[in-house]
Design an enzyme around this catalytic site. Structure first.
Site, PDB file in Angstrom:
ATOM      1  N   ASP A  13       0.868  -1.165   0.000  1.00 22.85           N
ATOM      2  CA  ASP A  13       0.000   0.000   0.000  1.00 22.85           C
ATOM      3  C   ASP A  13       0.912   1.224   0.000  1.00 22.85           C
ATOM      4  OD1 ASP A  13      -2.497   1.439   0.266  1.00 22.85           O
ATOM      5  OD2 ASP A  13      -1.903   1.801   2.339  1.00 22.85           O
ATOM      6  N   ARG A  14       0.379   2.354  -0.442  1.00 20.53           N
ATOM      7  CA  ARG A  14       1.209   3.560  -0.537  1.00 20.53           C
ATOM      8  C   ARG A  14       1.142   4.389   0.740  1.00 20.53           C
ATOM      9  NH1 ARG A  14      -0.151   8.452  -4.593  1.00 20.53           N
ATOM     10  NH2 ARG A  14      -1.044   9.261  -2.654  1.00 20.53           N
ATOM     11  N   ASP A  15       0.031   5.090   0.937  1.00 22.66           N
ATOM     12  CA  ASP A  15      -0.107   6.020   2.056  1.00 22.66           C
ATOM     13  C   ASP A  15      -0.211   5.253   3.373  1.00 22.66           C
ATOM     14  OD1 ASP A  15      -0.227   7.862  -0.015  1.00 22.66           O
ATOM     15  OD2 ASP A  15      -2.411   8.035   0.052  1.00 22.66           O
ATOM     16  N   TYR A  24      -4.812  12.533   1.885  1.00 29.08           N
ATOM     17  CA  TYR A  24      -4.838  12.793   0.440  1.00 29.08           C
ATOM     18  C   TYR A  24      -3.557  13.437  -0.077  1.00 29.08           C
ATOM     19  CZ  TYR A  24      -9.802  11.762   1.035  1.00 29.08           C
ATOM     20  OH  TYR A  24     -10.985  11.167   1.353  1.00 29.08           O
ATOM     21  N   GLN A  57      -6.925   5.654  -4.446  1.00 28.06           N
ATOM     22  CA  GLN A  57      -6.726   7.102  -4.505  1.00 28.06           C
ATOM     23  C   GLN A  57      -8.047   7.797  -4.818  1.00 28.06           C
ATOM     24  OE1 GLN A  57      -3.990   8.902  -3.640  1.00 28.06           O
ATOM     25  NE2 GLN A  57      -3.231   6.924  -2.908  1.00 28.06           N
ATOM     26  N   CYS A  94      -6.117   3.067  -7.892  1.00 26.20           N
ATOM     27  CA  CYS A  94      -7.547   3.059  -8.148  1.00 26.20           C
ATOM     28  C   CYS A  94      -8.145   4.418  -7.785  1.00 26.20           C
ATOM     29  CB  CYS A  94      -8.234   1.959  -7.343  1.00 26.20           C
ATOM     30  SG  CYS A  94     -10.022   1.935  -7.647  1.00 26.20           S
ATOM     31  N   ARG A 113     -10.787  -1.285  -6.532  1.00 27.14           N
ATOM     32  CA  ARG A 113     -10.765  -0.602  -5.236  1.00 27.14           C
ATOM     33  C   ARG A 113     -10.709  -1.619  -4.106  1.00 27.14           C
ATOM     34  NH1 ARG A 113     -10.821   4.028  -3.027  1.00 27.14           N
ATOM     35  NH2 ARG A 113     -11.658   4.249  -0.938  1.00 27.14           N
TER      36      ARG A 113
END
Length: 172
Positions: A13-15, A24, A57, A94, A113
């Site tokens: 996962d990114r964030d 965000y 996203q 996504c 998602r």
């Protein structure tokens, strides 16, 4: 005819896993790597893992930032990791969300998602990935559910140092 050998992948996962989740993030000034992120990816690369980012996203659907801004932020993250010797092999994002305000990106339950497995399954289709030797690291239950739906183990990163977390996962 040659067949390409399958490689293990780590889906990230990114964030909240690779970069700080600043609600965000999409601008260069929002990008702060999680402690140990580059070291963890570099270590996994050295063990033969292809690192693949899979990230929801919804900020695109919510009109908080554009698709181009999302892609630029992802590219920046990949470059920032690469400077430290950490290679990201692919990025899947996504931008769809059921509660969006941009009609181009509204979808009631997009297969990409998370907790759906679409991004993981696309990566496995696009690259020579061995699902039997792959796993996911995420920071939300939806990440772990996506891994489960894709048939791979998922591990919940509680925060802190990603390199230490990966060392514990690998038993080193």
């Amino acid at each position: 005819m040659t067949t390409q050998a399958l490689v293990p992948a780590v889906f990230l996962d990114r964030d909240g896993v690779l970069n700080e989740d600043t609600h965000y993030p999409h601008l260069e000034e929002h990008l702060t790597l999680i402690p140990g992120a580059a070291e963890a990816v570099r270590r996994l690369n050295g063990l033969g893992y292809m690192a693949v980012i899979v990230t929801n996203q919804s900020g695109v659907a919510r009109r908080l930032f554009t698709l181009d801004q999302m892609n630029a932020f992802n590219d920046l993250l990949v470059r920032k990791l690469a400077v430290q010797g950490a290679r990201i092999g692919a990025v899947y994002a996504c931008p769809w969300h059921s509660d969006g305000s941009d009609p181009d990106w509204i979808h009631p339950d997009h297969p990409d998602r998370k907790p759906n497995a679409g991004m993981i399954l696309k990566a496995m289709q696009d690259h020579p990935i061995d699902p039997a030797r792959s796993f996911l690291i995420g920071d939300r239950d939806s990440d772990i559910e996506a891994a489960k739906r894709a048939g791979i183990p998922g591990f919940l990163f509680p925060g802190g140092d990603l390199s230490q977390f990966v060392d514990e996962l690998l038993g080193t």
